[in-house]
Write an enzyme that holds these catalytic residues in place. Structure first.
Site, PDB file in Angstrom:
ATOM      1  N   ARG A 107       0.837  -1.197   0.000  1.00 22.45           N
ATOM      2  CA  ARG A 107       0.000   0.000   0.000  1.00 22.45           C
ATOM      3  C   ARG A 107       0.870   1.244   0.000  1.00 22.45           C
ATOM      4  O   ARG A 107       1.839   1.337   0.766  1.00 22.45           O
ATOM      5  CB  ARG A 107      -0.926   0.020   1.220  1.00 22.45           C
ATOM      6  CG  ARG A 107      -1.914  -1.135   1.248  1.00 22.45           C
ATOM      7  CD  ARG A 107      -2.838  -1.071   2.438  1.00 22.45           C
ATOM      8  NE  ARG A 107      -3.647  -2.279   2.549  1.00 22.45           N
ATOM      9  CZ  ARG A 107      -4.481  -2.541   3.543  1.00 22.45           C
ATOM     10  NH1 ARG A 107      -4.606  -1.671   4.528  1.00 22.45           N
ATOM     11  NH2 ARG A 107      -5.172  -3.660   3.564  1.00 22.45           N
ATOM     12  N   ARG A 133       2.684   1.302  10.214  1.00 19.91           N
ATOM     13  CA  ARG A 133       2.071   1.661   8.938  1.00 19.91           C
ATOM     14  C   ARG A 133       3.149   1.578   7.864  1.00 19.91           C
ATOM     15  O   ARG A 133       3.977   2.477   7.713  1.00 19.91           O
ATOM     16  CB  ARG A 133       1.479   3.072   9.010  1.00 19.91           C
ATOM     17  CG  ARG A 133       0.498   3.384   7.891  1.00 19.91           C
ATOM     18  CD  ARG A 133      -0.060   4.784   8.034  1.00 19.91           C
ATOM     19  NE  ARG A 133      -0.873   4.927   9.232  1.00 19.91           N
ATOM     20  CZ  ARG A 133      -2.175   4.659   9.282  1.00 19.91           C
ATOM     21  NH1 ARG A 133      -2.806   4.232   8.210  1.00 19.91           N
ATOM     22  NH2 ARG A 133      -2.846   4.825  10.408  1.00 19.91           N
ATOM     23  N   GLU A 152      -5.769  -0.843  15.911  1.00 18.29           N
ATOM     24  CA  GLU A 152      -6.439  -1.817  15.052  1.00 18.29           C
ATOM     25  C   GLU A 152      -5.483  -2.897  14.549  1.00 18.29           C
ATOM     26  O   GLU A 152      -4.378  -2.594  14.095  1.00 18.29           O
ATOM     27  CB  GLU A 152      -7.067  -1.099  13.859  1.00 18.29           C
ATOM     28  CG  GLU A 152      -7.836  -2.016  12.910  1.00 18.29           C
ATOM     29  CD  GLU A 152      -7.398  -1.857  11.464  1.00 18.29           C
ATOM     30  OE1 GLU A 152      -7.291  -2.887  10.786  1.00 18.29           O
ATOM     31  OE2 GLU A 152      -7.178  -0.715  11.021  1.00 18.29           O
ATOM     32  N   SER A 200      -9.877  -5.846  10.716  1.00 19.38           N
ATOM     33  CA  SER A 200     -11.191  -5.312  10.362  1.00 19.38           C
ATOM     34  C   SER A 200     -11.962  -6.423   9.675  1.00 19.38           C
ATOM     35  O   SER A 200     -11.470  -7.011   8.711  1.00 19.38           O
ATOM     36  CB  SER A 200     -11.072  -4.114   9.413  1.00 19.38           C
ATOM     37  OG  SER A 200     -10.683  -2.952  10.096  1.00 19.38           O
ATOM     38  N   ARG A 239       1.508  -6.281  12.797  1.00 15.87           N
ATOM     39  CA  ARG A 239       0.956  -5.656  13.999  1.00 15.87           C
ATOM     40  C   ARG A 239       0.866  -6.656  15.148  1.00 15.87           C
ATOM     41  O   ARG A 239       0.972  -6.269  16.315  1.00 15.87           O
ATOM     42  CB  ARG A 239      -0.408  -5.030  13.691  1.00 15.87           C
ATOM     43  CG  ARG A 239      -0.281  -3.841  12.754  1.00 15.87           C
ATOM     44  CD  ARG A 239      -1.494  -2.954  12.742  1.00 15.87           C
ATOM     45  NE  ARG A 239      -1.232  -1.747  11.961  1.00 15.87           N
ATOM     46  CZ  ARG A 239      -1.990  -0.667  11.947  1.00 15.87           C
ATOM     47  NH1 ARG A 239      -3.085  -0.634  12.700  1.00 15.87           N
ATOM     48  NH2 ARG A 239      -1.685   0.390  11.221  1.00 15.87           N
TER      49      ARG A 239
END
Length: 431
Positions: free
Chosen positions: A269, A284, A356, A359, A398
């Site tokens: 990403r 990130r 987070e 999801s 993560r």
């Protein structure tokens, strides 16, 4: 993609749904009016085209009768009429494609409609906690993962920057092995206990696959692309893309549903919309590993499947002994293709905050319409669109961060959770 027939019959409901997602009243009304106008123009054109074709067929029959009656003048006029209609139809078919594209382009950028029980809100501050598991460790001396990793000499951001720039990490030694162990542990859990089929998908996909799951056209700037034989292929931002598209342009049998897929892949990403966020460490990244969960169901089962998928992702954190909480996202914080989303947030002592790590979203038939993925209910001839769901089971990088911060020791070492020790050759501590 939304159903234009539903929009035609429920324009006010769509306008209200867009406002719940943060659109202004003027924006939502304008978008709905534009869609309705494009739909009406297309349908009017199709009606005229059909009438012209019907008249052409009738005139062709009249030519035969005129010829049989030796009325050559009438026959010639009818031939000229048929020729004119034929020219109109040819041009009309080209116009039909233009109308179709205009309507499709307008539908392609509209987000999904939230379910009625999704809390209305503006951003993450309006998300609602569903449950909390485990007691968060709160210590002023807790260090963040990058401090722990750099002190161990096993996490190198400086050399990663030399290789690739910012938002990349080099992991070495037992930390690299720990990340690998986490991915293998998650895969084994989901395939042996949760009923998911492991898949190794391509990491490069075509534009129509990215369109199918909603990354294109809206999020093109967040993707990495590579040229290929005069076209282009996109690096997957998540394995959701290839796993969900496994059923594109197919008609499934109801008895074969649900289909459940999982994959451990790198994800890529650009994080174009995240400038300045989490610039330290590996929270990130442009490249990271994730175990993805995807389910293909019918409409009756999708909401139950959503709860099941979320429980599967939570089980990863339970087995690792990591405190977490699960929240339902409000309308303003929910993803483009989702109707409802649960975020699972793991506790990070170094940040003294929940972040987070997964999801889990139910998308209804939104993605299926973009992919033309259908199923045939038992005893019925008519097909219906499948319902799709996706979730992280979980983000491996993560999870590594969470293990490092929750299992850190005063001497700088990191204790390995018992669930991971078989994957680490019995090693109990990194130090």
């Amino acid at each position: 993609m939304l159903d234009i027939r539903w929009i035609r019959e429920n324009p006010q409901a769509l306008a209200e749904a867009l406002q719940k997602r943060g659109w202004s009243a003027d924006e939502s009304r304008s978008a709905v009016d534009d869609l309705v106008a494009k739909d009406e123009a297309r349908r009017a054109h199709l009606t005229e085209l059909q009438q012209k074709q019907e008249r052409r067929n009738a005139a062709s029959k009249e030519i035969g009768k005129a010829m049989a009656q030796k009325d050559l003048e009438l026959a010639e006029r009818l031939k000229q009429e048929v020729a004119a209609i034929k020219s109109f139809v040819q041009e009309g078919e080209a116009r039909e494609r233009e109308f179709d594209k205009a309507l499709s382009d307008a539908l392609a950028v509209l987000p999904n409609v939230p379910l009625d029980d999704v809390p209305v809100g503006k951003d993450e501050n309006d998300n609602v906690q569903v449950r909390r598991v485990g007691e968060p460790a709160r210590a002023s001396s807790a260090r963040e993962h990058f401090e722990i990793g750099e002190a161990l000499g096993l996490m190198d951001f400086e050399r990663a920057a030399k290789l690739s720039g910012s938002r990349f990490t080099v992991l070495k030694g037992q930390l690299a092995r720990l990340e690998r162990a986490l991915g293998q542990f998650m895969l084994d859990l989901h395939t042996t206990e949760h009923g998911y089929l492991e898949v190794q998908p391509p990491l490069l996909v075509r534009d129509d696959a990215l369109f199918g799951t909603g990354q294109l056209p809206k999020f093109g700037e967040d993707l990495f692309f590579a040229p290929h034989s005069g076209a282009r292929l996109g690096l997957i931002p998540t394995a959701e893309v290839p796993l969900t598209n496994l059923v594109r342009e197919e008609i499934l049998e109801a008895k074969d549903l649900p289909l459940r897929f999982t994959a451990l892949t790198p994800c890529f990403r650009s994080e174009a919309g995240s400038a300045g966020k989490d610039t330290r460490g590996m929270l990130r990244q442009h490249q990271f590993y994730k175990v993805e969960l995807v389910s293909i169901t019918d409409e009756k089962s999708s909401l139950d499947e959503h709860e099941r998928m979320t429980a599967c992702a939570e089980e990863v954190l339970k087995r690792l002994g990591l405190p977490y909480r699960t929240v339902v996202l409000c309308t303003g914080d929910m993803g483009f293709g989702a109707r409802k989303t649960y975020d699972i947030e793991v506790w990070l002592p170094g940040q003294n905050a929940y972040r987070e790590i997964s999801s889990c979203s139910v998308c209804g038939d939104f993605q299926a319409r973009r992919m033309d993925a259908r199923y045939r209910p038992e005893g019925e001839k008519q097909t219906r669109f499948v319902h799709t769901l996706n979730g992280s089971g979980t983000a491996v990088g993560r999870a590594l961060i969470a293990v490092m911060e929750n299992y850190q020791n005063a001497d700088g070492s990191v204790t390995i959770p018992e669930a991971l020790r078989p994957y680490m050759g019995g090693l109990e501590r990194i130090g």
